[in-house]
Design a protein around this motif. Sequence first.
Motif, PDB file in Angstrom:
ATOM      1  N   GLY A  40       0.813  -1.211   0.000  1.00  0.00           N
ATOM      2  CA  GLY A  40       0.000   0.000   0.000  1.00  0.00           C
ATOM      3  C   GLY A  40       0.844   1.256   0.000  1.00  0.00           C
ATOM      4  N   LYS A  41       1.899   1.271   0.807  1.00  0.00           N
ATOM      5  CA  LYS A  41       2.783   2.437   0.861  1.00  0.00           C
ATOM      6  C   LYS A  41       3.484   2.655  -0.475  1.00  0.00           C
ATOM      7  N   LEU A  42       3.880   1.553  -1.108  1.00  0.00           N
ATOM      8  CA  LEU A  42       4.545   1.669  -2.411  1.00  0.00           C
ATOM      9  C   LEU A  42       3.593   2.224  -3.462  1.00  0.00           C
ATOM     10  N   PHE A  43       2.359   1.733  -3.477  1.00  0.00           N
ATOM     11  CA  PHE A  43       1.382   2.244  -4.436  1.00  0.00           C
ATOM     12  C   PHE A  43       1.148   3.738  -4.220  1.00  0.00           C
ATOM     13  N   ASP A  44       1.123   4.166  -2.968  1.00  0.00           N
ATOM     14  CA  ASP A  44       0.971   5.594  -2.677  1.00  0.00           C
ATOM     15  C   ASP A  44       2.138   6.391  -3.253  1.00  0.00           C
ATOM     16  N   ARG A  45       3.341   5.864  -3.076  1.00  0.00           N
ATOM     17  CA  ARG A  45       4.536   6.591  -3.515  1.00  0.00           C
ATOM     18  C   ARG A  45       4.607   6.750  -5.028  1.00  0.00           C
ATOM     19  N   VAL A  46       4.014   5.805  -5.747  1.00  0.00           N
ATOM     20  CA  VAL A  46       4.054   5.904  -7.214  1.00  0.00           C
ATOM     21  C   VAL A  46       2.740   6.446  -7.763  1.00  0.00           C
ATOM     22  N   GLY A  47       1.927   7.031  -6.882  1.00  0.00           N
ATOM     23  CA  GLY A  47       0.700   7.685  -7.322  1.00  0.00           C
ATOM     24  C   GLY A  47      -0.399   6.747  -7.759  1.00  0.00           C
ATOM     25  N   GLN A  48      -0.411   5.531  -7.216  1.00  0.00           N
ATOM     26  CA  GLN A  48      -1.440   4.557  -7.592  1.00  0.00           C
ATOM     27  C   GLN A  48      -2.323   4.236  -6.386  1.00  0.00           C
ATOM     28  N   THR A  49      -2.930   5.284  -5.859  1.00  0.00           N
ATOM     29  CA  THR A  49      -3.778   5.131  -4.673  1.00  0.00           C
ATOM     30  C   THR A  49      -4.956   4.206  -4.940  1.00  0.00           C
ATOM     31  N   GLU A  50      -5.481   4.260  -6.166  1.00  0.00           N
ATOM     32  CA  GLU A  50      -6.621   3.405  -6.502  1.00  0.00           C
ATOM     33  C   GLU A  50      -6.250   1.930  -6.387  1.00  0.00           C
ATOM     34  N   LYS A  51      -5.036   1.586  -6.828  1.00  0.00           N
ATOM     35  CA  LYS A  51      -4.583   0.199  -6.718  1.00  0.00           C
ATOM     36  C   LYS A  51      -4.436  -0.207  -5.252  1.00  0.00           C
ATOM     37  N   LYS A  52      -3.953   0.741  -4.442  1.00  0.00           N
ATOM     38  CA  LYS A  52      -3.828   0.456  -3.010  1.00  0.00           C
ATOM     39  C   LYS A  52      -5.203   0.168  -2.415  1.00  0.00           C
ATOM     40  N   ASN A  53      -6.185   0.990  -2.767  1.00  0.00           N
ATOM     41  CA  ASN A  53      -7.536   0.799  -2.239  1.00  0.00           C
ATOM     42  C   ASN A  53      -8.117  -0.542  -2.676  1.00  0.00           C
ATOM     43  N   GLU A  54      -7.845  -0.925  -3.938  1.00  0.00           N
ATOM     44  CA  GLU A  54      -8.320  -2.216  -4.438  1.00  0.00           C
ATOM     45  C   GLU A  54      -7.662  -3.359  -3.671  1.00  0.00           C
ATOM     46  N   LEU A  55      -6.375  -3.212  -3.411  1.00  0.00           N
ATOM     47  CA  LEU A  55      -5.627  -4.234  -2.681  1.00  0.00           C
ATOM     48  C   LEU A  55      -6.207  -4.436  -1.287  1.00  0.00           C
ATOM     49  N   TYR A  56      -6.466  -3.332  -0.584  1.00  0.00           N
ATOM     50  CA  TYR A  56      -6.997  -3.416   0.769  1.00  0.00           C
ATOM     51  C   TYR A  56      -8.425  -3.975   0.775  1.00  0.00           C
ATOM     52  N   SER A  57      -9.244  -3.528  -0.184  1.00  0.00           N
ATOM     53  CA  SER A  57     -10.624  -4.013  -0.245  1.00  0.00           C
ATOM     54  C   SER A  57     -10.663  -5.513  -0.512  1.00  0.00           C
TER      55      SER A  57
END
Length: 222
Positions: A40-57
């Motif tokens: 999740g932190k990595l996705f945030d750093r590369v501007g892929q917050t949507e992917k982070k949210n999908e991962l967590y969901s």
Amino acid sequence: IYDKIGEPEKARYDYLDYLESSNLKPEHGIFDPKVLLKFGKLFDRVGQTEKKNELYSDAIERFTAKLKVSPKDARLYSYRAQIYAAQNNLKTAAKDFETAGKLKHSNAETIAWAEFALINKQYELASKLALELIEADVTNELIFQASVFEALGAHKEALRLASDALKQDPFLPAAYYWIGKARAGLGEKEEAARKLQQATALGYDPEASLFEDQNEDDDDDE
């Protein structure tokens, strides 16, 4: 290493390769939440917050599905709580941690709950959980206990616990770190600096601690 030197894209690809070559694929079971949160932190750093949210969901759905099969598995409640906390769904996270605490659980679940309490400045709860670990004589959790007491400003107790950990393992980087923090809190600046340097030399990374991460975030907010 890539993440530390400021190349999160390469780090993200390494994590993906790791998952592909490991037994942590969704179809093989459940993810360790620490791995998920790192993603999740990595996705945030590369501007892929949507992917982070999908991962967590997706993780929440999988943990929930497994809880329907194993409703008394404290580990699953703890895992799901950690992801809820990362989503800033703190009330639901707290409820899951409390449920895990009422079931038969390991020290790992207690530690995760205490870390959550620390991050959210619930110091009384964190202290209570740390004392439970002490009463259980969990010697390998001395470092965590030291971090709790240091957060509470009990520098002497933190120093004692970290020193006990160092006696068990003279090459334990985290022991040097928390001794340094406690010494600093006691005003012993030179000795504190020396211990912190030793911790760094042994490869200690404060970012590995959830509580340290929170302190850094607070500093940024200021």
